[in-house]
Structure formats: C-alpha cells, structure tokens
Design a protein around this motif. Sequence first.
Motif, PDB file in Angstrom:
ATOM      1  N   ILE A   3       0.825  -1.208   0.000  1.00  0.00           N
ATOM      2  CA  ILE A   3       0.000   0.000   0.000  1.00  0.00           C
ATOM      3  C   ILE A   3       0.856   1.253   0.000  1.00  0.00           C
ATOM      4  O   ILE A   3       1.840   1.354   0.732  1.00  0.00           O
ATOM      5  CB  ILE A   3      -0.959   0.029   1.206  1.00  0.00           C
ATOM      6  CG1 ILE A   3      -1.822   1.304   1.174  1.00  0.00           C
ATOM      7  CG2 ILE A   3      -0.219  -0.121   2.526  1.00  0.00           C
ATOM      8  CD1 ILE A   3      -2.926   1.368   2.194  1.00  0.00           C
ATOM      9  N   ASP A   4       0.462   2.186  -0.852  1.00  0.00           N
ATOM     10  CA  ASP A   4       0.910   3.569  -0.724  1.00  0.00           C
ATOM     11  C   ASP A   4      -0.321   4.352  -0.284  1.00  0.00           C
ATOM     12  O   ASP A   4      -1.247   4.553  -1.078  1.00  0.00           O
ATOM     13  CB  ASP A   4       1.452   4.108  -2.041  1.00  0.00           C
ATOM     14  CG  ASP A   4       2.147   5.451  -1.873  1.00  0.00           C
ATOM     15  OD1 ASP A   4       1.854   6.146  -0.866  1.00  0.00           O
ATOM     16  OD2 ASP A   4       2.961   5.826  -2.731  1.00  0.00           O
ATOM     17  N   CYS A  58      -3.707   9.751  -4.839  1.00  0.00           N
ATOM     18  CA  CYS A  58      -4.537   8.553  -4.773  1.00  0.00           C
ATOM     19  C   CYS A  58      -4.026   7.646  -3.665  1.00  0.00           C
ATOM     20  O   CYS A  58      -2.981   7.883  -3.051  1.00  0.00           O
ATOM     21  CB  CYS A  58      -4.488   7.800  -6.106  1.00  0.00           C
ATOM     22  SG  CYS A  58      -2.837   7.167  -6.505  1.00  0.00           S
ATOM     23  N   VAL A  59      -4.755   6.567  -3.417  1.00  0.00           N
ATOM     24  CA  VAL A  59      -4.272   5.434  -2.649  1.00  0.00           C
ATOM     25  C   VAL A  59      -4.035   4.295  -3.630  1.00  0.00           C
ATOM     26  O   VAL A  59      -4.804   4.114  -4.585  1.00  0.00           O
ATOM     27  CB  VAL A  59      -5.261   5.008  -1.547  1.00  0.00           C
ATOM     28  CG1 VAL A  59      -6.634   4.694  -2.120  1.00  0.00           C
ATOM     29  CG2 VAL A  59      -4.725   3.806  -0.762  1.00  0.00           C
ATOM     30  N   SER A  60      -2.957   3.561  -3.430  1.00  0.00           N
ATOM     31  CA  SER A  60      -2.599   2.451  -4.315  1.00  0.00           C
ATOM     32  C   SER A  60      -2.450   1.189  -3.475  1.00  0.00           C
ATOM     33  O   SER A  60      -1.697   1.180  -2.493  1.00  0.00           O
ATOM     34  CB  SER A  60      -1.281   2.767  -5.038  1.00  0.00           C
ATOM     35  OG  SER A  60      -0.845   1.649  -5.793  1.00  0.00           O
ATOM     36  N   ILE A  61      -3.160   0.134  -3.859  1.00  0.00           N
ATOM     37  CA  ILE A  61      -3.153  -1.122  -3.113  1.00  0.00           C
ATOM     38  C   ILE A  61      -2.964  -2.286  -4.088  1.00  0.00           C
ATOM     39  O   ILE A  61      -3.684  -2.385  -5.085  1.00  0.00           O
ATOM     40  CB  ILE A  61      -4.470  -1.320  -2.335  1.00  0.00           C
ATOM     41  CG1 ILE A  61      -4.648  -0.210  -1.292  1.00  0.00           C
ATOM     42  CG2 ILE A  61      -4.509  -2.699  -1.663  1.00  0.00           C
ATOM     43  CD1 ILE A  61      -6.021  -0.200  -0.649  1.00  0.00           C
ATOM     44  N   VAL A 119      -5.544  -2.056  -7.156  1.00  0.00           N
ATOM     45  CA  VAL A 119      -6.625  -1.080  -6.984  1.00  0.00           C
ATOM     46  C   VAL A 119      -5.992   0.280  -6.718  1.00  0.00           C
ATOM     47  O   VAL A 119      -5.129   0.410  -5.848  1.00  0.00           O
ATOM     48  CB  VAL A 119      -7.561  -1.471  -5.826  1.00  0.00           C
ATOM     49  CG1 VAL A 119      -8.559  -0.349  -5.547  1.00  0.00           C
ATOM     50  CG2 VAL A 119      -8.296  -2.762  -6.141  1.00  0.00           C
ATOM     51  N   VAL A 120      -6.423   1.276  -7.470  1.00  0.00           N
ATOM     52  CA  VAL A 120      -5.974   2.664  -7.287  1.00  0.00           C
ATOM     53  C   VAL A 120      -7.216   3.536  -7.248  1.00  0.00           C
ATOM     54  O   VAL A 120      -8.065   3.452  -8.142  1.00  0.00           O
ATOM     55  CB  VAL A 120      -5.036   3.103  -8.427  1.00  0.00           C
ATOM     56  CG1 VAL A 120      -4.708   4.594  -8.318  1.00  0.00           C
ATOM     57  CG2 VAL A 120      -3.748   2.274  -8.414  1.00  0.00           C
ATOM     58  N   MET A 176       4.146   1.570  -7.611  1.00  0.00           N
ATOM     59  CA  MET A 176       3.830   1.077  -8.948  1.00  0.00           C
ATOM     60  C   MET A 176       3.192  -0.302  -9.037  1.00  0.00           C
ATOM     61  O   MET A 176       2.680  -0.670 -10.094  1.00  0.00           O
ATOM     62  CB  MET A 176       5.097   1.080  -9.808  1.00  0.00           C
ATOM     63  CG  MET A 176       6.236   0.237  -9.291  1.00  0.00           C
ATOM     64  SD  MET A 176       7.606   0.204 -10.494  1.00  0.00           S
ATOM     65  CE  MET A 176       8.945  -0.378  -9.481  1.00  0.00           C
ATOM     66  N   MET A 177       3.183  -1.082  -7.970  1.00  0.00           N
ATOM     67  CA  MET A 177       2.762  -2.475  -8.140  1.00  0.00           C
ATOM     68  C   MET A 177       1.311  -2.599  -8.582  1.00  0.00           C
ATOM     69  O   MET A 177       0.986  -3.407  -9.458  1.00  0.00           O
ATOM     70  CB  MET A 177       3.028  -3.272  -6.866  1.00  0.00           C
ATOM     71  CG  MET A 177       4.512  -3.511  -6.640  1.00  0.00           C
ATOM     72  SD  MET A 177       4.892  -4.619  -5.275  1.00  0.00           S
ATOM     73  CE  MET A 177       4.662  -6.232  -6.027  1.00  0.00           C
ATOM     74  N   ALA A 178       0.409  -1.829  -8.003  1.00  0.00           N
ATOM     75  CA  ALA A 178      -0.986  -1.882  -8.448  1.00  0.00           C
ATOM     76  C   ALA A 178      -1.108  -1.371  -9.878  1.00  0.00           C
ATOM     77  O   ALA A 178      -1.788  -1.981 -10.721  1.00  0.00           O
ATOM     78  CB  ALA A 178      -1.872  -1.071  -7.510  1.00  0.00           C
ATOM     79  N   GLY A 179      -0.465  -0.254 -10.176  1.00  0.00           N
ATOM     80  CA  GLY A 179      -0.557   0.343 -11.504  1.00  0.00           C
ATOM     81  C   GLY A 179       0.002  -0.539 -12.601  1.00  0.00           C
ATOM     82  O   GLY A 179      -0.514  -0.554 -13.717  1.00  0.00           O
ATOM     83  N   LEU A 180       1.066  -1.281 -12.303  1.00  0.00           N
ATOM     84  CA  LEU A 180       1.641  -2.183 -13.306  1.00  0.00           C
ATOM     85  C   LEU A 180       0.608  -3.207 -13.770  1.00  0.00           C
ATOM     86  O   LEU A 180       0.451  -3.445 -14.978  1.00  0.00           O
ATOM     87  CB  LEU A 180       2.861  -2.905 -12.735  1.00  0.00           C
ATOM     88  CG  LEU A 180       4.113  -2.079 -12.494  1.00  0.00           C
ATOM     89  CD1 LEU A 180       5.161  -2.915 -11.767  1.00  0.00           C
ATOM     90  CD2 LEU A 180       4.688  -1.552 -13.813  1.00  0.00           C
TER      91      LEU A 180
END
Length: 270
Positions: free
Chosen positions: A85-86, A102-105, A117-118, A215-219
Amino acid sequence: MALPPHYLATAIEAALQAGRVHRRYFRRQPHIEKKGPIDLVTAADLEAERQFRRLIAARYPSHVVLGEEESQGSGPRSGRARWIIDPVDGTTNFAHGLAFFCVSIALEIDGRIEIGVVYDPIAEELFTAERGEGARLNGERISVTREMTLGDAVLCTGFPYSIRHDRDLQVRVFGEFLGSARAVRRLGSAALDLCYVAAGRFDAFYEEHLNAWDMMAGLLIVEEAGGRTTRFDATPVDPFRGQVIATNPALLAPILDVIRRVYGPADLTS
C-alpha cells in the motif's frame, strides 16, 4: 486459478476507506513532516495506512503488509500473500492542495501481483484489475491507446526525491522525449500516471527510482488493459529496482530507442 472474490472486495473497501481519510484532511492544513529534503509525510498518510493494517490484520492475520510509512526497504517476503500500500501516492500534491493523488493497493501472491486497486478520491475514479480479468475504471473496461507514432504520443514521467543530487541522465532523457514526442507531462503521482496509461489518457509513462508501493498496483492495471511494462533495458520490471516503462505495445520499441540514446549499458541496468 481464480482468486476468491473477497480479496478484490477487500482491496476496494480499503481504497474507499482511505479515500474518506484523504477527503477529511485535504486542503485543511494537515500536519506535515519531512522524511527527506523534499520527501513529505502527512497525517493522512499515517492514518490511512494504519487503518489498512488494522483491516488486513483482522481479516487475513497470516498476510504480510508492506507499506510506505510503517515499513521501509523491501519488507518481509516470507508470507505467501502480501499486500502493498501507498496510502497517499502524490503526497507533495496533497500537502499543497493539488487534487492529483490517490491510494494504491496491490496484492501479491507467491511473488506475483494478482490484484491492483488505485482510487482517486477527488475525481471519484476507482481503477481495478485482477490478473486475467482485464482492467476497469468505475466498473467499465479500459484499454491502452493504439497510437503507433512517438511524434503523436503524449508521455508522462516523474522525478525521484534524489533529483537535486542525481539528475543529469534524467534531465537528458527528458529532453530527448521533449524533442521526440508530442508532449511530456509531469503530474506527481506514479500510480495515477500508470492508470492514465491504462485508460488511454497517456500513451506512455516512464520513470526510475520508484518504490514497489508506487507502482505495483498500476503495473497490473496497465498490463490488464493491454499495455506493456518493462525496465529501461527491456527486461521485466522488478518493483524493488525502480525503473519502469508502461505503454501500448506499438510504442515500446521507439521509447526504448530514445532511452538507449542517453543511457549507457551500466545505467540501463542499475
């Protein structure tokens, strides 16, 4: 093998929960601390991550959590399932009242990203992906662009917190893209930048010195939207080595050509 649906549901629930924290603090002069000369952390970062950790601990006590604010480095990798998580990706924007964060999970199982999920709480845009099931924005399928010419492409990039002391190559490659693409933007949230590639708003994104939580969720969202992701030397992305290119398949080769004009072999693999 399909994942239990409650994993994605949990990621979405946690993202929406973090978004409520964001909205409560946004433009209300949240407490800000410095982790480095230009690297900030706010009360929203800390509260959102702590709420997430409580949720995962209660629901999946055997799962590992890697977060930006309460664990550093690569974190423990022994658990079969690991959440990344970011809590606020784009903290500098957030702290300055700029509505691009955003939040990135992400959920990694046995070393592979399975869910991403972003959530942008200001635009109320929820980007989701589950491996093999495509990428969605607020429930509707999304896909990368079909642009084939770099000269007609709009790119996005970012600069690391070390930019004050380590900028020569990054500024040079930025200049090369300014001369090769239609435009290059710098918006300040790698997770959202990747989602904008997935949604066809940008044709490509590139950056180095990113962290896994950036970047892990976005990738996964880009890949499930039909995009390609690589390091600067065209090898698979390693979330713990920072470099990433995300684009549609047609533009990958010309983007790599531009980067190779600036980066030497040692720099490409660093």
